[in-house]
Design an enzyme around this catalytic site. Structure first.
Site, short mmCIF file in Angstrom:
data_model
loop_
_atom_site.label_atom_id
_atom_site.label_comp_id
_atom_site.label_asym_id
_atom_site.label_seq_id
_atom_site.Cartn_x
_atom_site.Cartn_y
_atom_site.Cartn_z
N ASP A 163 0.86 -1.19 0.00
CA ASP A 163 0.00 0.00 0.00
C ASP A 163 0.89 1.23 0.00
OD1 ASP A 163 -1.77 2.17 0.96
OD2 ASP A 163 -3.21 0.55 1.30
N ILE A 164 0.59 2.19 -0.88
CA ILE A 164 1.47 3.37 -0.98
C ILE A 164 1.22 4.38 0.14
CG2 ILE A 164 2.09 3.29 -3.43
CD1 ILE A 164 -0.22 5.27 -3.94
N ASN A 169 -12.64 -3.24 3.52
CA ASN A 169 -13.68 -2.22 3.60
C ASN A 169 -14.69 -2.37 2.46
OD1 ASN A 169 -12.31 -1.08 5.79
ND2 ASN A 169 -11.04 0.19 4.45
N GLN A 227 -14.13 2.57 2.22
CA GLN A 227 -13.60 2.04 0.96
C GLN A 227 -13.38 3.19 -0.02
OE1 GLN A 227 -16.06 -0.87 -1.10
NE2 GLN A 227 -14.37 -1.46 -2.45
N HIS A 243 -10.35 -5.65 -2.23
CA HIS A 243 -8.98 -5.80 -1.75
C HIS A 243 -8.98 -6.09 -0.26
CE1 HIS A 243 -10.08 -1.54 -1.56
NE2 HIS A 243 -9.31 -1.45 -0.48
N PHE A 244 -8.02 -6.88 0.15
CA PHE A 244 -7.78 -7.18 1.56
C PHE A 244 -6.49 -6.49 1.97
CE2 PHE A 244 -10.86 -10.49 2.69
CZ PHE A 244 -11.37 -10.83 1.45
N HIS A 245 -6.57 -5.75 3.07
CA HIS A 245 -5.37 -5.15 3.65
C HIS A 245 -4.73 -6.17 4.60
CE1 HIS A 245 -6.57 -0.80 2.85
NE2 HIS A 245 -7.74 -1.40 2.74
P1 AMP Z 1 -9.64 1.26 1.01
O1 AMP Z 1 -9.72 2.53 1.81
O2 AMP Z 1 -9.98 0.03 1.80
O3 AMP Z 1 -10.43 1.37 -0.28
O4 AMP Z 1 -8.11 1.08 0.63
C1 AMP Z 1 -7.55 1.53 -0.55
C2 AMP Z 1 -6.07 1.54 -0.33
O5 AMP Z 1 -5.43 1.58 -1.58
C3 AMP Z 1 -5.57 2.77 0.45
O6 AMP Z 1 -4.94 2.31 1.64
C4 AMP Z 1 -4.58 3.43 -0.50
O7 AMP Z 1 -3.45 3.91 0.16
C5 AMP Z 1 -4.24 2.31 -1.45
N1 AMP Z 1 -3.84 2.70 -2.79
C6 AMP Z 1 -4.48 3.57 -3.61
N2 AMP Z 1 -3.82 3.66 -4.79
C7 AMP Z 1 -2.76 2.80 -4.71
C8 AMP Z 1 -1.71 2.43 -5.58
N3 AMP Z 1 -1.60 2.96 -6.82
N4 AMP Z 1 -0.79 1.54 -5.17
C9 AMP Z 1 -0.89 0.97 -3.93
N5 AMP Z 1 -1.86 1.30 -3.05
C10 AMP Z 1 -2.78 2.19 -3.42
#
Ligand code: AMP
Ligand code: ZN
Length: 136
Positions: free
Chosen positions: A31-32, A87, A94, A100-102
């Site tokens: 995650d960035i 989420n 979300q 996606h799973f964190h």
């Molecule tokens: P959510 O809030 O559960 O939808 O999580 C989305 C996640 O994606 C967030 O933690 C962002 O930091 C991450 N994210 C968004 N764009 C990218 C990307 N290009 N590469 C890696 N992570 C990303």
């Protein structure tokens, strides 16, 4: 961008990612905007927007990959524990509408804040709620 979906674009290699695992169906990358060191996302390559939009077969495959990647992270990083976060919907935080799973590694210690907001439950209210929600 594929589908106008940033995670589909990552899966298609149109956007770079810090990839740590890949097979024919899933991809895992850092995650960035990490919650913690090693915070990783695991996605199915095929687009679905959230848990309820995903087939049982796809979910079974992805959660097995989450386990594999989490086990690897825990061993190699290493970390003491990890949270799995997933989420669904803007109200739940979300921000990317591709399932996606964190995997959020945890290290213990005072600086690793793992608090979720909770309040002491009212047993009468919980009883009523269980009656309303009961599926069995
Ligand atoms: P959510 O809030 O559960 O939808 O999580 C989305 C996640 O994606 C967030 O933690 C962002 O930091 C991450 N994210 C968004 N764009 C990218 C990307 N290009 N590469 C890696 N992570 C990303
Ligand atoms: Zn997508």
């Amino acid at each position: 961008m594929t589908n106008n979906c940033v995670f589909c674009a990552i899966a298609a290699g149109e956007i770079p990612s810090f990839k740590i695992y890949e097979d024919e169906n899933v991809l895992a990358y850092l995650d960035i905007n990490p919650f913690s060191n090693g915070h990783t996302l695991v996605i199915p390559k095929a687009h679905s927007s959230c848990l309820l939009d995903s087939s049982d077969d796809s979910l079974a495959y992805v959660i097995a990959a989450v386990k594999k990647v989490a086990n690897h992270i825990k061993t190699v990083l290493p970390c003491d524990g990890f949270n799995i976060l997933q989420n669904n919907g803007a109200a739940a935080g979300q921000s990317v509408n591709h399932l996606h799973f964190h995997i959020v590694p945890r290290f213990g210690g005072a600086n690793d804040n793992i608090e979720f907001c909770s309040q002491k439950g009212d047993m009468e209210e919980l009883k009523k709620l269980a009656e309303k929600l009961r599926m069995i």
